[in-house]
Design a protein around this motif. Sequence first.
Motif, PDB file in Angstrom:
ATOM      1  N   TYR A   1       8.975  44.067  66.285  1.00 30.93           N
ATOM      2  CA  TYR A   1       9.354  44.564  65.314  1.00 30.93           C
ATOM      3  C   TYR A   1      10.350  44.892  65.014  1.00 30.93           C
ATOM      4  O   TYR A   1      11.061  45.082  64.114  1.00 30.93           O
TER       5      TYR A   1
ATOM      6  N   PHE B   1      12.302  41.147  63.666  1.00 32.83           N
ATOM      7  CA  PHE B   1      11.378  40.983  62.741  1.00 32.83           C
ATOM      8  C   PHE B   1      11.943  42.147  61.420  1.00 32.83           C
ATOM      9  O   PHE B   1      12.003  41.982  60.479  1.00 32.83           O
ATOM     10  N   ASP B   2      12.422  43.308  61.437  1.00 34.31           N
ATOM     11  CA  ASP B   2      12.861  44.337  61.104  1.00 34.31           C
ATOM     12  C   ASP B   2      12.537  44.634  59.292  1.00 34.31           C
ATOM     13  O   ASP B   2      13.325  44.361  58.731  1.00 34.31           O
ATOM     14  N   VAL B   3      10.979  44.922  59.621  1.00 34.41           N
ATOM     15  CA  VAL B   3      10.503  44.963  57.878  1.00 34.41           C
ATOM     16  C   VAL B   3      11.472  46.047  57.180  1.00 34.41           C
ATOM     17  O   VAL B   3      11.119  46.043  55.743  1.00 34.41           O
TER      18      VAL B   3
ATOM     19  N   LEU C   1      13.708  43.891  54.739  1.00 37.82           N
ATOM     20  CA  LEU C   1      12.930  42.740  54.022  1.00 37.82           C
ATOM     21  C   LEU C   1      12.273  43.860  52.876  1.00 37.82           C
ATOM     22  O   LEU C   1      12.521  44.095  52.561  1.00 37.82           O
TER      23      LEU C   1
ATOM     24  N   ARG D   1      10.447  36.795  60.948  1.00 40.00           N
ATOM     25  CA  ARG D   1      11.112  37.352  59.690  1.00 40.00           C
ATOM     26  C   ARG D   1      11.409  36.121  58.817  1.00 40.00           C
ATOM     27  O   ARG D   1      11.579  35.805  57.613  1.00 40.00           O
TER      28      ARG D   1
ATOM     29  N   GLU E   1      11.452  35.266  55.012  1.00 41.58           N
ATOM     30  CA  GLU E   1      11.997  35.236  54.212  1.00 41.58           C
ATOM     31  C   GLU E   1      12.567  33.577  53.577  1.00 41.58           C
ATOM     32  O   GLU E   1      12.807  33.681  51.949  1.00 41.58           O
TER      33      GLU E   1
END
Length: 246
Positions: free
Chosen positions: A84, A87-89, A92, A209, A213
């Motif tokens: 995660y 992914f680095d929400v 986002l 991600r 994106e």
Amino acid sequence: MIAVLSPAKTLDYESPIPDLAPTRPRFAKEAQTLAAAASHLTQKKLSELMQISPALAKLNADRFRNFADAPERPAIFGFDGDVYTGFDVKTLEEEALPFAQDHLRLLSGLYGMLRPLDLMRPYRLEMGTRWAPRHKKLTDWWGDRIGKALAEDVAADGERVVLNLASQEYWAGVAGYLPADVRVVAIDFRDGDRFVSFHAKKARGMMARWMVEHRITDIDAMRGFDSDGYAFDAAASSDDQWRFSR
């Protein structure tokens, strides 16, 4: 195309999150059943089962005992491990979350399978745990339920393709339960020829991600993934096992 990720042991229930419309987990009742059963395990037993310190065993024993009253958080904002981080929400764009909700699934020992915006309570229960109510291990308790649920989502998506970004431990809860006509593409991340667990976990999140994106629904387009210096290695890949190296 549906991509699947493993969960994380590390959780974040403190950082601010956007004002979202969360959803309910498909297996909320099953999660409550497992948490109730686990609440009867001693701290010593939890420490042995999970191979964790006494302090972590106490934390998780308290989580199971107080599960019904614990705070809830959308899963994609609750998990905070290496995957995660990739992914680095937090960075986002909010407009990408509906696509993630439709095309990303998070496997879970407690919740079976979560959509990104499904609410979850804090827990730790790994899929490889050799414990479950009336069963010797957790994968036996879940049986075919997770695989059937994923198959339903794949059928609704229409592409009939699963991008497997999960660990072997969590894929074991799905393996063997998908219809024969569902194509599964597993990804192997390498640094040169070396497999480095930390880097591979982060790369799985980065690939998910990248898919979200770019709103990618065609599996072949995933060969274009190039985050953090990774590139598709055609010579080391097969139809259903792709390697990305850097």
